[in-house]
Design a protein around this motif. Structure first.
Motif, short mmCIF file in Angstrom:
data_model
loop_
_atom_site.label_atom_id
_atom_site.label_comp_id
_atom_site.label_asym_id
_atom_site.label_seq_id
_atom_site.Cartn_x
_atom_site.Cartn_y
_atom_site.Cartn_z
N TYR A 1 -56.14 -68.96 -110.46
CA TYR A 1 -56.39 -70.27 -111.06
C TYR A 1 -56.80 -70.22 -112.53
N PHE A 2 -57.33 -69.10 -113.00
CA PHE A 2 -57.82 -69.05 -114.38
C PHE A 2 -57.05 -68.05 -115.25
N TYR A 3 -55.95 -67.52 -114.74
CA TYR A 3 -55.02 -66.71 -115.54
C TYR A 3 -55.71 -65.52 -116.21
N CYS A 4 -56.48 -64.78 -115.46
CA CYS A 4 -57.17 -63.64 -116.05
C CYS A 4 -57.27 -62.50 -115.05
N ARG A 5 -57.53 -61.32 -115.60
CA ARG A 5 -57.81 -60.15 -114.77
C ARG A 5 -59.28 -59.78 -114.97
N LEU A 6 -59.99 -59.62 -113.85
CA LEU A 6 -61.43 -59.38 -113.90
C LEU A 6 -61.79 -58.10 -113.15
N SER A 7 -62.96 -57.59 -113.48
CA SER A 7 -63.62 -56.57 -112.67
C SER A 7 -65.09 -56.96 -112.54
N CYS A 8 -65.68 -56.59 -111.41
CA CYS A 8 -67.10 -56.87 -111.16
C CYS A 8 -67.83 -55.56 -110.95
N TYR A 9 -69.01 -55.45 -111.55
CA TYR A 9 -69.84 -54.26 -111.44
C TYR A 9 -71.16 -54.68 -110.79
N VAL A 10 -71.36 -54.24 -109.54
CA VAL A 10 -72.47 -54.70 -108.72
C VAL A 10 -73.60 -53.68 -108.78
N GLY A 11 -74.80 -54.16 -109.11
CA GLY A 11 -75.95 -53.27 -109.22
C GLY A 11 -76.70 -53.12 -107.92
N ALA A 12 -77.97 -52.79 -108.03
CA ALA A 12 -78.87 -52.62 -106.89
C ALA A 12 -80.09 -53.50 -107.12
N PRO A 13 -80.81 -53.88 -106.05
CA PRO A 13 -82.01 -54.72 -106.23
C PRO A 13 -83.08 -53.99 -107.06
N VAL A 14 -83.56 -54.64 -108.10
CA VAL A 14 -84.60 -54.05 -108.94
C VAL A 14 -85.62 -55.11 -109.31
N ALA A 15 -86.80 -54.64 -109.73
CA ALA A 15 -87.80 -55.56 -110.28
C ALA A 15 -87.31 -56.07 -111.62
N ILE A 16 -87.79 -57.23 -112.02
CA ILE A 16 -87.32 -57.83 -113.28
C ILE A 16 -87.61 -56.90 -114.46
N THR A 17 -88.72 -56.20 -114.41
CA THR A 17 -89.06 -55.31 -115.51
C THR A 17 -88.11 -54.12 -115.62
N GLU A 18 -87.33 -53.86 -114.57
CA GLU A 18 -86.36 -52.75 -114.60
C GLU A 18 -84.93 -53.25 -114.81
N LEU A 19 -84.79 -54.56 -115.02
CA LEU A 19 -83.46 -55.16 -115.10
C LEU A 19 -82.68 -54.67 -116.31
N GLN A 20 -83.35 -54.54 -117.45
CA GLN A 20 -82.66 -54.09 -118.66
C GLN A 20 -81.97 -52.76 -118.44
N GLY A 21 -82.68 -51.81 -117.85
CA GLY A 21 -82.12 -50.47 -117.63
C GLY A 21 -80.90 -50.49 -116.74
N LEU A 22 -80.98 -51.25 -115.63
CA LEU A 22 -79.85 -51.29 -114.71
C LEU A 22 -78.66 -52.00 -115.33
N LEU A 23 -78.90 -53.07 -116.08
CA LEU A 23 -77.79 -53.74 -116.74
C LEU A 23 -77.11 -52.81 -117.76
N ASN A 24 -77.89 -51.98 -118.43
CA ASN A 24 -77.30 -51.00 -119.35
C ASN A 24 -76.39 -50.04 -118.59
N GLU A 25 -76.82 -49.63 -117.39
CA GLU A 25 -75.99 -48.73 -116.57
C GLU A 25 -74.69 -49.43 -116.17
N LEU A 26 -74.79 -50.70 -115.76
CA LEU A 26 -73.59 -51.43 -115.36
C LEU A 26 -72.65 -51.65 -116.54
N MET A 27 -73.22 -51.95 -117.70
CA MET A 27 -72.39 -52.14 -118.88
C MET A 27 -71.73 -50.83 -119.30
N ASP A 28 -72.42 -49.72 -119.09
CA ASP A 28 -71.83 -48.42 -119.40
C ASP A 28 -70.69 -48.11 -118.42
N MET A 29 -70.87 -48.48 -117.15
CA MET A 29 -69.77 -48.36 -116.18
C MET A 29 -68.56 -49.16 -116.63
N GLU A 30 -68.83 -50.39 -117.07
CA GLU A 30 -67.74 -51.26 -117.53
C GLU A 30 -67.05 -50.67 -118.75
#
Length: 537
Positions: free
Chosen positions: A268-297
Motif C-alpha cells: 500500500y505504501f510502495y516501499c521496502r522496509l526492514s524491522c530491527y526488534v530489540g529486547a526489553p530494557v529499562a528506559i535508562t538503557e534505551l539509548q545503548g540498545l537503540l545504538n545496537e539496533l541502528m548499527d544492525m541496520e
C-alpha cells in the motif's frame, strides 16, 4: 456594561432609589425600574441586567417568587433583597435562593451604594475567574491536542546522544514536555528502516508516506498496547512498546507483527522496509540498545525486507576493511567513453564485492564517493553541472544509494548511462585509452618505453593493459612499439642524412647491434640496405 434593575411596588421609594443615588459611583452604567414581578420579568428579558434590587413583600408575586424565576432564566444576576420586616424565615428563604445580600427597609442611600459596590466587585472577580478558566481550558485543550507531539519530542531528546539518560534527567525531560512516563518501566524498541521507495516521489509525498508508515506501525505493531511511534533526528522510524501490568510484549510476537507490517506497507505504501526488534530494557538503557539496533541496520547491506531480532550472544564480529584499487581503471574508462567496457568492469567489481563474507558498509560509502570523485572532474572539464545529470529529478541521496549492494550497483550503472552521453554526445566518437596510449608512444618513441610506465600512464595494471591493447589492436603492446620504432626509423633513413647510429637513438635503441637486429626482423634487411634501396628508388 453593568445594568441595575430595582423592583419595588412602592412608587416613591422606587423613584427615590432610581433618581436619588449616584449609581455610577458603584460602577453601574444604567438603571432600570419595575413596579412588580411581571414588569421585572419583561425588563429582564429585554435588557442585559447584572444586579437586581427587589422588595420581598409585593402584591401578587413576591420578590422571592421573582428570584426563583431569575435562578432558572438568568442565574448570573446578583439579587439584593429589601424588606420592612427583619424576619428570620425571610432571610433563610433568601439565602436558599442564592441572593447576594439582605437589606432592611428603609435602606439608606450609602448602605445601598455600598452593597451594590460589593456586588459589582463580586461580578468583576467572577469575570476574572471566568477569563482565567477560559485561558486554562484553552491551554489545556491545546496541550491535549499537542500531547502526542510533546511526547514525541520528549523521546527524541531522551534517546539523543547529547546527554546520558539518567533517572534525574528522565524526570527533568518528562516535566519539561509534560510526558507521563514511568521511569521504572521497561520498553521494547523496534527500529523501522525504509530501504527503498519503489516509485518516484517528491519530498512532500515521501513525508506524507512516512507519516502513514508510522500510523500503520502504531496499529499493526503496537495494536492495543501502550507505546509510542516517532521519527528520530536521523530519519529512522522508532517504535517503543511500553510495559503494561508488568508485562512487555515478547520479541517473537512483535517479529510476527513486523512481518505482516512489512508486507502490507510494501503493497500500500510502495516501499521496502526492514524491522530491527530489540529486547526489553529499562528506559535508562534505551539509548545503548537503540545504538545496537541502528548499527544492525547500518551493517545490513545484504538481507533486505526482513525482520531482525537483536541477539546479544550472537552479535557478528566487526567487518573487515576491503581495499578497492579499481578507480584509476574506472577513471580511464570514463575518460575514453567505452560504455560497454565500463559496465563490464563495474559488473566484475560488484561480483567481487558480493563474494566477500564480511562486507563493511564503509566500503559501499567509499565506492560511492570514489565514483563521484571520478565523474565530477570530467563534468567540470566539459563545463557541465552535476545537477544536469538529473534534469527534473531529485538527485539520489547517499543514504539510499549505499543502503545495500544491489542499490549501489544500480546507481553506479545508472550513473554511467547518464554521464557518458553528456561527456561524449552522439556526434563525437570518444578516443579510447588504447588510442591515447598509441599517441603517447608516438610522442615518446625515442625513450625506453617500459610496460610498467605505460600502464601507469593508462592507470591500469600491466597485465590488464596488455590484454586490452591486444583486444583493440590485434597485436601485443611490444609488437606495436617495435612496429612504430621501425616505421620512424624508415622515415629518417629515407628522408634524412642522419647517421644510422644516431637514428637508432632517436627511435629508442641505444645499442646499435640490437637496433639492426630488430630492424632486420621487421623488414628482412639491415638499416644500411634500406637506406641504399630508398635512395636508389
Amino acid at each position: 456594561m453593568r445594568n441595575l434593575l430595582i423592583v419595588d411596588d412602592e412608587v416613591y421609594a422606587l423613584q427615590a432609589m432610581v433618581e436619588g443615588i449616584n449609581w455610577r459611583l458603584a460602577g453601574i452604567d444604567r438603571v432600570f425600574s419595575a413596579g412588580d414581578a411581571e414588569e421585572a420579568r419583561m425588563v429582564l428579558q429585554s435588557q442585559s441586567i447584572s444586579i437586581m434590587i427587589s422588595d420581598i413583600e409585593m402584591p401578587g408575586e413576591t420578590g422571592l417568587d421573582l428570584q426563583s424565576w431569575v435562578l432558572k432564566h438568568a442565574p448570573g444576576i446578583l439579587t439584593i433583597f429589601l424588606t420592612g420586616h427583619a424576619l428570620f424565615d425571610y432571610a433563610q428563604t433568601a439565602l436558599k435562593l442564592n441572593s447576594f445580600d439582605y437589606v432592611l427597609k428603609p435602606a439608606q442611600a450609602d448602605q445601598l451604594l455600598k452593597v451594590v459596590t460589593q456586588a459589582v466587585d463580586k461580578l468583576k472577580a467572577g469575570e476574572q475567574r471566568s477569563r482565567t478558566n477560559e485561558i486554562y481550558e484553552s491551554v489545556y485543550k491545546r496541550w491535549q491536542t499537542h500531547k502526542p507531539l510533546l511526547t514525541e519530542r520528549f523521546w527524541k531528546d531522551a534517546i539523543s546522544q547529547r546527554v546520558t539518560l539518567t533517572r534525574p534527567r528522565l524526570k527533568e525531560l518528562a516535566e519539561v514536555y509534560g510526558a507521563e512516563i514511568d521511569p521504572h518501566a521497561r520498553i521494547l524498541p523496534i527500529v523501522i528502516s525504509v530501504e527503498e521507495w519503489v516509485r518516484e516521489f517528491d519530498l512532500r509525498d515521501e513525508e506524507v508516506l512516512e507519516y502513514a508508515l508510522r500510523n500503520a506501525a502504531r496499529e499493526m505493531i503496537l495494536g492495543d498496547r501502550p507505546g509510542e511511534v516517532f521519527q528520530d533526528h536521523s530519519g529512522l522510524n522508532i517504535v517503543l512498546a511500553y510495559e503494561k501490568d508488568g508485562v512487555v510484549p515478547a520479541a517473537s510476537q512483535v517479529a510476527q507483527n513486523c512481518q505482516l507490517y512489512i508486507r502490507e506497507c510494501g503493497t500500500y505504501f510502495y516501499c521496502r522496509l526492514s524491522c530491527y526488534v530489540g529486547a526489553p530494557v529499562a528506559i535508562t538503557e534505551l539509548q545503548g540498545l537503540l545504538n545496537e539496533l541502528m548499527d544492525m541496520e547500518r551493517r545490513n547491506i545484504r538481507e533486505l525486507e526482513g525482520v531482525f531480532v537483536y541477539d546479544e550472544q550472537g552479535k557478528k564480529p566487526e567487518d573487515r576493511f576491503l581495499p578497492i584499487p579499481w578507480f584509476s581503471e574506472l577513471s580511464i574508462l570514463f575518460e575514453t567513453g567505452k560504455v560497454d567496457d565500463l559496465r563490464e568492469r563495474v559488473e566484475e567489481i560488484f561480483e567481487l564485492l558480493a563474494a566477500q563474507e564480511q562486507l563493511s558498509p564503509e566500503i559501499l560509502r567509499l565506492f560511492y564517493h570514489a565514483m563521484l570523485h571520478v565523474v565530477y572532474p570530467l563534468l567540470h572539464q566539459k563545463n557541465v553541472s552535476v545537477r544536469s545529470l538529473y534534469p527534473g529529478e531529485r538527485e539520489p541521496e547517499e543514504s539510499m544509494v549505499t543502503r545495500s549492494l544491489p542499490q549501489l550497483k544500480l546507481w553506479s550503472l545508472d550513473l554511467i548511462d547518464r554521464v557518458i552521453p553528456i561527456l561524449y554526445p552522439d556526434d563525437h566518437s570518444p578516443m579510447t585509452i588504447v588510442d591515447q596510449l598509441c599517441i603517447y608512444i608516438e610522442n615518446h618513441i625515442g625513450e625506453d618505453l617500459m610496460r610498467e610506465e605505460l600502464a601507469s600512464f593508462a592507470g591500469f595494471n600491466p597485465a590488464y593493459l596488455s590484454r586490452l591493447f591486444r583486444k583493440e589492436k590485434g597485436m601485443s603492446l611490444s609488437e606495436f612499439i617495435l612496429q612504430r620504432r621501425v616505421d620512424k626509423a624508415k622515415t629518417l633513413l629515407s628522408e634524412s642524412t642522419v647517421k644510422v647510429t644516431d637514428i637508432a637513438g632517436k627511435v629508442g635503441y641505444y645499442n646499435y647491434s640490437h637496433f639492426t637486429k630488430m630492424f632486420k626482423k621487421c623488414t628482412g634487411i639491415t638499416p644500411q640496405e634500406f637506406r641504399k634501396q630508398s635512395r636508389t628508388v
